[in-house]
Write an enzyme that holds these catalytic residues in place. Structure first.
Site, PDB file in Angstrom:
ATOM      1  CG  ASP A  11       3.473  -1.239  -4.625  1.00 28.22           C
ATOM      2  OD1 ASP A  11       4.548  -1.047  -4.041  1.00 28.22           O
ATOM      3  OD2 ASP A  11       3.413  -1.598  -5.815  1.00 28.22           O
ATOM      4  CG  ASP A 130      10.787   4.886  -7.261  1.00 23.36           C
ATOM      5  OD1 ASP A 130      10.878   3.647  -7.226  1.00 23.36           O
ATOM      6  OD2 ASP A 130      10.115   5.542  -6.439  1.00 23.36           O
TER       7      ASP A 130
END
Length: 252
Positions: A11, A130
């Site tokens: 990330d 998500d």
């Protein structure tokens, strides 16, 4: 039988690898190029690179960083974040990615999935989802913009729609479990894995090798992704694979 894949995730924010809990409280985890080199040598099956603030900040993924990371890798490499068009996909693939991951942009304009699949092939298009459990509706809803915006999409409905439009893989992150290290959301992963015909990558919640075995056996996932436990050396790809072999899970 198809082998299960172990995938470290980078990330990236402002050129550095970061990790938080439930998408908040980010802390530095290192240099993406150095980490990529490390995971390639360590036996990771693939690597995922997500520019986590690109969509929220309305900018493009950092192609220069992608290029530097790709130069270190001999394994498949997926890149996502701020990819909003066919041109963006071309730019990232030219920089060295093997697959592109779309999330917010796909929800806002689902045609993007189809355009990418027609041009590059479905195997190149990963749709990242998500999802957070919604107590009011009693189901999992899809979120966009780095987990900041709730949509009306129920997770299995959106996963099916994404596959219908040409997605070759689903990268499924449980926002409830993200960074908690208490295990993957097995119910969520099983729901989506049983709803679609393409591979599902479980993401969010890995804390130890046992959790990976659970994700494959109970969660029905085809691959499992983790970040902090690998970045901070709490376990290694090799240790996870060694444990999975003792549990009868087929790995490379």
């Amino acid at each position: 039988m198809i082998t299960k894949r172990i995938i470290p995730c980078l990330d990236v924010k402002d050129g550095r690898v970061v990790k938080g809990i439930q998408f908040l409280g980010l802390r530095d985890a290192g240099d993406p190029v150095e980490l990529a080199k490390f995971y390639d040598k360590e036996g990771a099956d693939e690597l995922v690179f997500l520019d986590i603030s690109a969509s929220h900040e309305g900018r493009k993924t950092m192609a220069d960083v992608v290029e530097s990371v790709a130069a270190q890798l001999a394994i498949p490499f997926t890149v996502g974040g701020g990819i909003n068009s066919l041109e963006d996909m071309k730019r990232i693939l030219r920089a060295g990615a093997d697959k592109v991951s779309v999330n917010t942009s796909a929800v806002l304009r689902p045609e993007l999935i189809t355009e990418g699949a027609r041009f590059f092939g479905s195997q190149c298009i990963v749709v990242a989802i998500d999802a957070r459990f919604d107590a009011e509706s009693g189901t999992y809803l899809v979120y966009t913009h780095g987990g900041r915006e709730k949509t009306d999409w129920e997770v299995t409905e959106w996963a099916r729609e994404a596959v219908r439009r040409g997605a070759g893989e689903i990268l499924l992150t449980s926002m409830n479990s993200d960074g908690e290290k208490s295990g993957f959301d097995l119910k969520l992963n099983r729901m989506v894995s049983e709803a679609v015909t393409v591979p599902v990558i479980a993401s969010g919640g890995a804390g130890n090798a046992v959790h990976f075995a659970d994700a494959f056996k109970e969660g029905k996932a085809d691959a499992a992704l983790a970040a902090s436990i690998f970045h901070y050396k709490e376990t290694s790809v090799k240790e996870v694979k060694d444990y999975l072999k003792t549990q009868g899970v087929l790995v490379r």
